[in-house]
Design an enzyme around this catalytic site. Structure first.
Site, PDB file in Angstrom:
ATOM      1  CB  SER A   5      -0.878  -0.028   1.245  1.00  0.00           C
ATOM      2  OG  SER A   5      -1.216   1.284   1.636  1.00  0.00           O
ATOM      3  CD  GLU A  15      -7.879  -7.117  -4.222  1.00  0.00           C
ATOM      4  OE1 GLU A  15      -8.320  -5.967  -4.334  1.00  0.00           O
ATOM      5  OE2 GLU A  15      -6.979  -7.401  -3.422  1.00  0.00           O
ATOM      6  CE  LYS A  27      -4.238  -3.850   3.276  1.00  0.00           C
ATOM      7  NZ  LYS A  27      -5.058  -2.748   2.751  1.00  0.00           N
TER       8      LYS A  27
END
Ligand code: ARG
Length: 459
Positions: free
Chosen positions: A278, A291, A284
């Site tokens: 991130s 995705e 993260k």
């Protein structure tokens, strides 16, 4: 801008905006090899049938081969202002050969030409996608072999339901991908008929040999009806359906991996090379690949709708609407290849956190069915056993216990059929081992599934 080949009928040059609007070379340029392959077969047939002279035929073939190697090497660049790849190559041939080049299009139309080109192009693409999906299935089978004893919870409604193994779960996907492989072969088989010789729509007055061109290009036979030959795009729809299903399978799998990567599950950990971070949150590690695959599934499904909507209500025979087929089916093909190619190394490097799977399986009463079955095996009707077990589960929840830690006295209070051996019967390992029905999760049953898949994959 070059004069159009069809300029004879017109007194003005085409408007630049219209030319840009009409032109398809930006996306059909990728079919140049297949266009040349089709033209070589056509020129061979014209020469053999005496429709053009043998010398002209040989010269044309030579010229086409020269163009092919020049485009391959980058010496010849596609002209973005050309109307399409077919016109570009023919114009280039005439530029190189003069009048002889102008004979290539005898007894042919761009309508049968483009129909043959897409088939040839997609035939190669299908083979490539087939190889990739096969590689994915092999990867999953290899992983499954390592995990026949790796217990994890199986879910319905995303609620822990009954115990399975990671191998059992992986093999479920293998069988989906095996069906995808069959579907690709099936599309390929039905698509493999040659439209060349259909002409614009109504065949030709020349004495052509359609069998010969079909054979030269590796088709099963010529298409039986010339109107159908130039109008059919069923194969694009069928292929896109097959591709949408591949994406659907990948997308379901991706969704599971996304969940499994979360702190809530932590069943797997992606390799650092296959995850992203991130820009603001230092902790993260995001499963972007999965995705994106989930997102691109929508896009491939969109391509399918594009094709179906484009064809719906089109009168016979060729209509320019059909030029819209290519961007849709090429987009679907490109994205499926991209997704499978990325998914394979991502999944094969993924760390499987067996302990976490095992711990999750130990919570949620996924052995409750086995507890009921224990009573059934001692003679109680299933519905009664089901009810008693349900009551025991409720007691466990109240006392903060599991079926494994509930004292025997509590069991016996429900029915004297319970004995010390109940703990063995509801032990997770036993629950999995005993689920040896065909197709089930026991190591023994999964090994049979692995063998079936290996046979079908020829490994
Ligand atoms: N670029 C066209 C297509 O992709 C080729 C066929 C054109 N035929 C025609 N009659 N204008 O469909």
């Amino acid at each position: 801008m070059a004069d159009m080949m069809w300029a004879g009928r017109f007194s003005k040059k085409i408007d630049d905006t219209v030319n840009a609007f009409n032109s398809s070379i930006a996306f059909d340029g990728r079919m140049y090899r297949h266009d040349i392959q089709g033209s070589i077969a056509h020129a061979t047939m014209l020469g053999d049938c005496g429709i053009i002279t043998k010398e002209d035929s040989l010269q044309i073939i030579d010229g086409l081969k020269g163009i092919l190697s020049d485009i391959d090497s980058g010496k010849l660049e596609l002209d973005p202002s050309a109307e399409d790849i077919h016109m570009f190559i023919e114009a280039e041939l005439t530029k190189r050969l003069g009048d002889v080049g102008k004979r290539l299009h005898t007894s042919r139309s761009r309508n049968d030409q483009v129909a043959v080109d897409i088939r040839l192009y997609l035939r190669d693409e299908i083979q490539e996608i087939h190889d990739l999906v096969k590689k994915l299935a092999v990867t999953l089978v290899n992983m499954a072999e390592q995990h026949t004893e790796t217990i994890m919870p199986g879910y319905t409604h995303l609620q822990r339901a009954q115990p399975v193994t990671f191998a059992h779960h992986l093999m479920a996907y293998v069988f989906m991908f095996l069906r995808d492989l069959e579907r690709l072969q099936d599309v390929s088989k039905r698509m493999n008929y040659c439209p060349l010789g259909s002409g614009a729509l109504a065949g030709t007055t020349y004495c052509t040999n359609r069998k010969q061109t079909a054979e030269l290009l590796g088709f099963t036979a010529p298409m039986a009806n010339s109107l159908d030959g130039v109008s059919d795009r069923d194969f694009c729809v069928e292929l896109n359906c097959a591709l949408s299903l591949i994406m659907t399978h990948l997308s379901r799998f991706s969704e599971e991996i996304i969940m499994w990567c979360s702190w809530e599950f932590k069943f797997v950990e992606l390799d650092d090379a296959f995850a992203t971070g991130s820009s603001i949150m230092p902790q993260k590690k995001n499963p972007d690949i999965t995705e994106l695959i989930r997102g691109k599934t929508g896009r491939v499904n969109g391509d399918l709708i594009t094709l179906l909507s484009m064809l719906k209500g089109l009168p016979l025979a060729y209509n320019k609407d059909m030029q819209e087929d290519k961007e849709a089916i090429f987009d679907a093909v490109d994205n499926v290849k991209l997704c499978v190619k990325t998914f394979i190394p991502m999944i094969s490097t993924m760390k499987v956190l067996k302990e976490n799977m095992r711990n999750a399986a130990a919570r949620g009463f996924i052995n409750a069915t086995d507890c009921a079955d224990y009573l059934v095996k001692k003679g109680m009707p299933f519905r009664d056993a089901y009810k008693i077990t349900g009551t025991l589960v409720a007691q466990c929840i109240e006392k903060g216990l599991t079926l494994e830690t509930l004292p025997l006295d509590d069991y016996k209070a429900m029915t004297e059929l319970f004995d010390n051996d109940v703990y063995q019967a509801i032990n997770l390992e036993t629950c999995v081992r005993e689920r040896k029905s065909e197709g089930g999760p026991s190591p023994e049953a999964v090994k049979v599934q692995i063998e079936i898949a290996k046979k079908s994959l020829d490994i």
